[in-house]
Scaffold this active site. Structure first.
Site, PDB file in Angstrom:
ATOM      1  CB  CYS A  21      -8.744  -7.945 -17.347  1.00 45.62           C
ATOM      2  SG  CYS A  21      -9.068  -9.672 -16.986  1.00 45.62           S
ATOM      3  CD  GLU A  58      -8.168 -16.241 -15.343  1.00 46.49           C
ATOM      4  OE1 GLU A  58      -7.340 -15.572 -14.752  1.00 46.49           O
ATOM      5  OE2 GLU A  58      -9.186 -16.720 -14.790  1.00 46.49           O
ATOM      6  CG  HIS A 113      -2.231  -0.663   0.929  1.00 45.03           C
ATOM      7  ND1 HIS A 113      -2.799  -1.566   1.779  1.00 45.03           N
ATOM      8  CD2 HIS A 113      -3.064  -0.551  -0.117  1.00 45.03           C
ATOM      9  CE1 HIS A 113      -3.929  -1.985   1.260  1.00 45.03           C
ATOM     10  NE2 HIS A 113      -4.116  -1.390   0.114  1.00 45.03           N
ATOM     11  CG  ASP A 120      -4.086 -17.202 -13.461  1.00 48.41           C
ATOM     12  OD1 ASP A 120      -3.123 -17.665 -12.826  1.00 48.41           O
ATOM     13  OD2 ASP A 120      -5.053 -16.647 -12.920  1.00 48.41           O
TER      14      ASP A 120
HETATM   15  C1  PEP Z   1      -5.169 -12.892 -14.914  1.00 51.06           C
HETATM   16  O1  PEP Z   1      -4.943 -14.054 -14.578  1.00 51.06           O
HETATM   17  O2  PEP Z   1      -4.615 -12.322 -15.876  1.00 51.06           O
HETATM   18  C2  PEP Z   1      -6.126 -12.081 -14.149  1.00 51.06           C
HETATM   19  C3  PEP Z   1      -6.514 -10.906 -14.567  1.00 51.06           C
HETATM   20  O3  PEP Z   1      -6.564 -12.604 -12.978  1.00 51.06           O
HETATM   21  P1  PEP Z   1      -5.692 -12.603 -11.618  1.00 51.06           P
HETATM   22  O4  PEP Z   1      -4.438 -11.803 -11.878  1.00 51.06           O
HETATM   23  O5  PEP Z   1      -6.548 -12.012 -10.578  1.00 51.06           O
HETATM   24  O6  PEP Z   1      -5.414 -14.049 -11.433  1.00 51.06           O
HETATM   25 MG    MG Z   2      -6.251 -15.006 -13.166  1.00 49.63          MG
END
Ligand code: PEP
Ligand code: MG
Length: 595
Positions: free
Chosen positions: A515, A444, A202, A468
């Site tokens: 994402c 993923e 943080h 992932d």
């Molecule tokens: C990912 O795996 O790219 C993702 C966005 O999920 P997390 O990073 O929360 O596993």
């Molecule tokens: Mg993920």
């Protein structure tokens, strides 16, 4: 001050750490003693127990009062979105694991309050240290700073208030708490370095938000740097230069001017649309983990939230959050970002994301274990509550729901079926929700890529989670520093996987977004557009950079770049070609900071 012998520093001594907040700051060092208090444990007689418990309670009360005072100062510094950090600390002060367990130890072990608190904090730190997810492990620093505060109040030690520091200085500390950081006056503390810390702590998040250059994880800063030493913090490179020579000083003044100028210029892009020269719009959205981050994301120019990682709500609350509480959180989110959407991802717990309350069984290979939708489809009570809350929020704005770690059509159908059942329940209860709420699937796993055409028939949109996907595709643990050099987003296998997903989405006529962290990297953004991504979700601070890049290219140009790199056989060759291309097109963003 930290008791240590300072060694003679040579001119231009360079220390290397983690660049936690970009920018360059030049001033003299100011050492701040934030060393942990050593508790003195003492055996007590049974009749002393009530007095020790009372002393502990008074220390808790004093800590609360101090944090309330800090909280009152926060909005004046334009950091109201970070109030949640102080709120988190206030919540920790009430957490039964801290409060009740310490009191129990006083009585059961017959030790004084200091000793019991120290023992309990050690236990809590061990729990957090055993978590392999970097973000969650870093929440241990919140426990540390709250624990330290209570201990100081127990022992009666007074700390230097960072607001009283006469600036401009560069603070050097073993560690700084988020509460320290929000109190920093940018006019006085123009940069800081710490021995410990990481990019996701943080304190680092706040430094970035305040725009204070910072380097953390230096390990030896407080033992090497004396007070009042001329020094330079380079938050871009993650380095600290001690006793700069005249030449180095001039070089960094030039770099600083260049960096500050560029950042200022990029701010102008926040309010512009991310649109290519030939008019193709790319939605740049923000990834958030707590509702409180939304205001900052909008300010940075985010068009909505592309990934709301809801598991963090389950970690900051005392036990699984109730339906109404989740509903309020999701509703506020959709209302705040309207008319843009909020993509709410259902609980992605398990694997490396640990929630103590869930008592997940020890797994030999948790990353491939009972995580994400696998967990939700087993713990159906939690799943139902979360889906009810998401659906109820969908009546107040544009909500989208998304399932993580889906590895097959059967799983996706089970999730949709579950969602349909919850919808039916709400209808029967006469509760409003968006009947057409878009349902997405995160891509993923390699299996999801290989059957993307089949999954596309079951979903309204795809969102590729590259964090992932890359680890599963390349068989590289994303959290293991020993194989980090093999974690290559530009690996031809990853590029082919992304291409296949985009083609499947296009053929089925559904939206495809990304994402994972890769979505916010300036080096990759043109490749992603060329592949077909029209929705990229990222850390909001990257948005203006990406807008700047995208507005300067046409789709035809980026297609040519993609064609050139898709035939290259190694990640190194792809990255080098891409770096050369981007440097040539955007020397200001990809070049060094020299003028
Ligand atoms: C990912 O795996 O790219 C993702 C966005 O999920 P997390 O990073 O929360 O596993
Ligand atoms: Mg993920």
């Amino acid at each position: 001050m930290t008791a240590s012998v300072k060694i003679e520093i040579a001119e231009d001594t360079i220390l290397v750490g983690i660049g936690a907040s970009p920018g360059i700051a030049i001033a003299r060092s100011h050492l701040v003693n934030r060393a942990r208090i050593n508790a003195i444990e003492r055996r007590i007689a049974p009749e002393e127990v009530p007095a020790e418990i009372e002393a502990f309670e008074e220390a808790l009360e004093a800590s609360k009062r101090q944090l309330q005072e800090v909280k009152e100062q926060v909005p004046q510094q334009g950091l109201s979105e970070h109030l949640y950090i102080i709120d988190t600390h206030l919540l920790i002060l009430e957490d039964h694991m801290l409060v009740d367990d310490t009191k129990t130890l006083i009585g059961s072990e017959l030790v004084n309050a200091q000793g019991a608190l120290a023992r309990n904090l050690k236990r809590l730190r061990q729990i957090f240290d055993s978590i392999s997810d970097e973000y969650i492990r870093e929440r241990r620093s919140d426990i540390d700073s709250v624990g330290d505060r209570v201990m100081r109040n127990l022992v009666g030690e007074v700390r230097e208030n960072l607001q009283d520091v006469a600036g401009p200085v560069l603070v050097v500390a073993h560690d700084l708490s988020p509460a320290d950081t929000v109190q920093m006056d940018k006019g006085k503390i123009i940069g800081f370095v710490t021995d410990v810390g990481s990019w996701t702590a943080h304190t680092a998040i706040l430094a970035r938000s305040l725009g204070i250059p910072a380097v953390v994880g230096l390990e030896t800063a407080t033992s090497m740097i004396p007070n009042d030493l001329p020094m330079i913090i380079d938050g871009n490179a993650g380095t600290v230069i001690l006793k700069p020579s005249d030449e180095t000083f001039r070089e960094y003044l030039r770099k600083k001017k260049r960096f500050d100028y560029l950042e200022k210029k990029l701010e102008a892009f926040r309010s512009l649309s991310a649109e290519t020269k030939d008019g193709h719009h790319i939605a740049l959205r923000a990834n958030i983990d707590l509702g409180e981050k939304i205001a900052g994301a909008i300010e940075q120019g985010a068009e909505g939230i592309g990934l709301f990682r809801t598991e963090f709500l389950f970690m900051s609350a005392d036990g699984p959050p109730a339906e109404d509480w989740q509903f309020d959180t999701y509703r506020q989110a959709v209302e705040m970002v309207a008319p843009h959407p909020v993509t709410i991802r259902t609980l992605d717990v398990g694997g490396d994301k640990f929630v103590p309350e869930f008592n997940l069984a020890d797994e030999v290979n948790p990353v491939m274990g009972l995580r994400a939708v696998r967990f939700s489809l087993k713990e159906v009570g939690l799943f139902r509550t979360q889906l009810r809350a998401i659906l109820r929020a969908s009546a107040f704005g544009k909500a989208r729901v998304m399932f993580p770690m889906v590895s097959g059509v059967g799983e996706m159908r089970a999730c949709r079926q579950f969602l349909d059942n919850v919808k039916r329940e709400l209808r029967q209860e006469g509760i409003a929700f968006d009947e057409q709420i878009p349902v997405g699937v995160m891509i993923e796993t390699p299996s999801a890529v290989l059957i993307a055409d089949l999954l596309a028939k079951e979903a309204d949109f795809f969102s590729v989670g590259t964090n992932d996907l890359i680890q599963y595709c390349l068989a590289i643990d994303r959290g293991n520093e020993h194989v980090a050099y093999l974690y290559e987003p530009m690996h031809p296998a990853v590029l082919r996987a992304l291409k296949q997903v985009c083609q499947a989405a296009e053929a089925a006529g559904i939206e495809v977004g990304m994402c994972g962290e890769m979505a916010g990297e300036q080096l990759y953004c043109l490749v992603l557009i060329a592949l077909g991504f029209r929705d990229l979700s990222m850390n909001a601070s990257n948005i203006s950079r990406l807008k700047r890049i995208m507005r300067q290219v046409s789709l035809q140009e980026v297609q040519q770049i993609l064609d050139r790199i898709l035939v290259l056989p190694t990640a190194t060759e792809v990255s080098s070609a891409l770096e050369a291309e981007m440097l040539q097109r955007f020397p200001e963003l990809f070049g060094s900071l020299e003028i």
